[in-house]
Design a protein around this motif. Sequence first.
Motif, PDB file in Angstrom:
ATOM      1  N   MET A   1       0.645  -0.847  -0.126  1.00 42.78           N
ATOM      2  CA  MET A   1       0.235   0.271   0.274  1.00 42.78           C
ATOM      3  C   MET A   1       0.794   1.181  -0.015  1.00 42.78           C
ATOM      4  O   MET A   1       2.613   0.906   0.908  1.00 42.78           O
ATOM      5  N   PRO A   2      -0.016   2.654  -0.572  1.00 42.99           N
ATOM      6  CA  PRO A   2       1.003   3.995  -0.270  1.00 42.99           C
ATOM      7  C   PRO A   2       1.690   4.246   1.165  1.00 42.99           C
ATOM      8  O   PRO A   2       2.308   4.715   1.053  1.00 42.99           O
ATOM      9  N   ALA A   3       0.648   4.245   1.577  1.00 43.10           N
ATOM     10  CA  ALA A   3       1.270   4.171   2.859  1.00 43.10           C
ATOM     11  C   ALA A   3       2.471   3.181   3.353  1.00 43.10           C
ATOM     12  O   ALA A   3       3.256   3.782   4.286  1.00 43.10           O
ATOM     13  N   LYS A 178      -0.456  13.382  -3.859  1.00 43.86           N
ATOM     14  CA  LYS A 178      -1.377  12.401  -4.607  1.00 43.86           C
ATOM     15  C   LYS A 178      -1.533  10.628  -4.304  1.00 43.86           C
ATOM     16  O   LYS A 178      -2.432  10.336  -4.594  1.00 43.86           O
ATOM     17  N   LEU A 179      -0.567  10.725  -3.181  1.00 40.84           N
ATOM     18  CA  LEU A 179      -0.808   9.177  -2.436  1.00 40.84           C
ATOM     19  C   LEU A 179      -1.813   8.940  -2.014  1.00 40.84           C
ATOM     20  O   LEU A 179      -2.586   8.531  -1.689  1.00 40.84           O
ATOM     21  N   SER A 185      -9.020   7.086  -2.030  1.00 33.09           N
ATOM     22  CA  SER A 185      -9.790   6.521  -3.812  1.00 33.09           C
ATOM     23  C   SER A 185      -9.420   4.952  -3.102  1.00 33.09           C
ATOM     24  O   SER A 185     -10.239   3.685  -3.063  1.00 33.09           O
ATOM     25  N   ARG A 186      -8.494   4.162  -2.675  1.00 33.31           N
ATOM     26  CA  ARG A 186      -8.320   2.644  -2.563  1.00 33.31           C
ATOM     27  C   ARG A 186      -9.219   2.615  -1.383  1.00 33.31           C
ATOM     28  O   ARG A 186      -9.433   1.083  -0.994  1.00 33.31           O
ATOM     29  N   GLU A 187      -8.968   3.528  -0.403  1.00 36.28           N
ATOM     30  CA  GLU A 187      -9.747   2.924   1.063  1.00 36.28           C
ATOM     31  C   GLU A 187     -11.000   2.442   0.739  1.00 36.28           C
ATOM     32  O   GLU A 187     -11.835   2.363   0.859  1.00 36.28           O
ATOM     33  N   GLN A 190     -11.821  -0.340  -1.298  1.00 33.14           N
ATOM     34  CA  GLN A 190     -11.597  -1.473  -0.043  1.00 33.14           C
ATOM     35  C   GLN A 190     -13.402  -1.129   0.129  1.00 33.14           C
ATOM     36  O   GLN A 190     -13.716  -2.514   0.450  1.00 33.14           O
ATOM     37  N   LEU A 191     -13.943   0.168   0.823  1.00 36.29           N
ATOM     38  CA  LEU A 191     -15.477   0.001   1.637  1.00 36.29           C
ATOM     39  C   LEU A 191     -15.984  -0.365   0.768  1.00 36.29           C
ATOM     40  O   LEU A 191     -16.728  -1.236   1.110  1.00 36.29           O
ATOM     41  N   LYS A 192     -15.994  -0.171  -0.267  1.00 33.62           N
ATOM     42  CA  LYS A 192     -16.727  -0.499  -1.480  1.00 33.62           C
ATOM     43  C   LYS A 192     -17.244  -1.905  -1.274  1.00 33.62           C
ATOM     44  O   LYS A 192     -17.742  -2.506  -1.263  1.00 33.62           O
ATOM     45  N   ARG A 193     -15.671  -2.735  -1.969  1.00 28.66           N
ATOM     46  CA  ARG A 193     -15.784  -4.304  -2.544  1.00 28.66           C
ATOM     47  C   ARG A 193     -16.086  -4.621  -0.561  1.00 28.66           C
ATOM     48  O   ARG A 193     -16.792  -5.782  -0.994  1.00 28.66           O
ATOM     49  N   PHE A 194     -15.542  -4.322   0.532  1.00 26.32           N
ATOM     50  CA  PHE A 194     -16.111  -4.767   1.919  1.00 26.32           C
ATOM     51  C   PHE A 194     -17.835  -4.835   2.326  1.00 26.32           C
ATOM     52  O   PHE A 194     -18.395  -6.065   1.844  1.00 26.32           O
TER      53      PHE A 194
END
Length: 717
Positions: A1-3, A178-179, A185-187, A190-194
């Motif tokens: 992940m970016p973090a 951007k990160l 956006s990724r989270e 992921q929330l949508k996928r969850f």
Amino acid sequence: MPAESLRWSTLEALKNSPKGRLKYSPDWLEKGEDVLSGCSMPPSLPAISGLILTRLSPQSLLKPCSLGSPLRDRSPGISAGAPTSVSCPTSPKLSAASPLSPLARLLRPPANTEGEEEQEASNGEPELSPVASPTPPPAISLLSPQLTHMAGGIRICEEQHRAKAKAELRQRQELQEKLVAAVASREFEQLKRFEELMELKQRQEYQSMRDMMEKEAQESIGRQEKLKEEQRHRAKILNLRLREVEQQRLREAELERQRQAEGRERLRALNAVQEEVLQLNQLLEASTPNQASHVLDMTSYSTRANQLCSQVSEVVRTTAEGNFPSVEDMVVAERALQDMRLLIRAMQEEAARAQERRRREEEEEARRKQAELQAKQEEQKKSAERSAKEKIRKQGLQTKAEDSTLKWHQELQDFADKCTLSFEELNNTKDLQTKKLKMELQKAATIPVSQISSISGSKLKEIFDKIDKLLCGRPVQSGGKSVSASHHPSGLDFVSYKLAEKFVKQGEEEVASHHEAAFPIAVVAVGLWELHPKVGDLILAHLHRKCPYSVPHYPPMKDGTSIEEYQRILGYRVEDSGVEVQDSFLKRMSGMIRLYAAIIQLRWPHGNRQGESPHGLNHGWRWLAQMLNMEPLADVTATLLFDFLEVCGHALMKQYQGQFWKLIFLIKEDYFPRIEAVTSSGQMGSVMRLKQFLENALRRREIPPAKGQLSPYFWRS
């Protein structure tokens, strides 16, 4: 992940910072050095920096000057990013309040931001350092143009580096933004996928629950179908069982009809057997010769015929209660019929022999009459001598029993010997099965006699019935097994002999120790004697053999007989250790006389009372009279008279009344002195008991019943 990448970039930047280049030394704490002193100290140029600047300046001979500015030298001699400080001891320092020289203005960096200009305008003071500092900038004293040019170059370099750093900072900020945006956006994705995953799980759970409910419904339907199938199967089995039960009932009904038919057939056959047995018995009674010389022989045949008739009658008696005779009963009846036929045949042969003997006797009678005529004169000559001897005999008492008594005694012994010979094969057999049968028959005959007691009348009757069945040839239970005397041709003789022997042994041992035991043993013996006369004769034979005083008989000592053998004849026990002591001998004789005295006065209460007792009180009167006609024996006569009168004196008194009291008076007045005359001083115990008994009886004119007699209430227990 970016973090993750940002985290690692931050660590790399810290590593490349001045503080990150510090070298760790494990000896810092021991040496006491300050680890972060190089980071907290203000930046300064080394001392050699002044020498370098002096060599570079053409006017090095001028007066010394001091230079202090926060310059970043990129030259090899000065480390990048390190603050530079050059001081000249001879030149005075420029204070913060002094006016700037033209060179200082030239070297002043341009304003970076509007904030700095506003700050500078508000303060009203010139700024010599590109970075605001709470301390005033150092004063610069320049005397050399080269040095000024160098300071300007340094300033320009610093500005370039600062611009470059700002650009890099902006790039990093943009990259960071951007990160952050990518991470957000990724989270969000992921929330949508969850959420989609949770919805999927809910749908799956709902689907699994619906599948499980459908499965349970299917299983419930299957169980119901299975239960229905099991119910149909059980109903089918039940129907089959009902049909089997019905068939079994029909078979049992058919078997019952067959059994009834067979039973009726056996009953008709049994009636025919009984009729034939009775006819043969009548034939035997009618053909019995009347000659006195053959009465004894025919009596044995008649006794045996009566026994066989009793056996058949016993079998018929069981059928009179509504039961059909069993196969075993038919075997017993047919065997009795066969024995009756053999008995008739033997009787006929005996009658033929008797006729032959009678013919010969008639011839001998004729010859004897002729001889009597010749001997008549001699008889007349000897008549005087015989009359004299008769007078002498009347004056004293006899030393032996009468001839008729001795003859009766000998007949009983011959009968017992004949019975012993009849089962000699059973005694001497080597066959294991026959030996086993012999032991079982002996146990079946002796064990019930050992169990006789005065506990209850029902128990006594049960023992009597068991022995009676055994003597009738019917099967009885002994030791958990069924045994019958009819299984061997000599079985009945063997059982009768052992049974009589056991009765006498009980008198010798049990009655001798417990006088009250004489009555239950005697009443069973009398009951069996009434139904089976052969047993009674054997009981008398054994009693006379073990106790000759029950005859009464005092056996004389014959020539050639040893003392031990003669003592055995008198009733003593002779073993390897020696002859039995007198007290033990008298105790055994007393027990047997008490048993005999109980037998002559009792009757079996459940038998036929119409006929006379097979061995009643008349035999007791005969025994007592013959005892008084014989010379008394020391210690024996007194003991036996006392025991006999104590047991059956009451019965004799009721039967003979006045005659009995005359006899008691005779004993007291005439016979008792003879007993005292032959008794020594050490043997007076039995004499005194007899004397006291006679005196009490004559004084009270009453003899009480003996202890242990069975009352009418006993037979209801």
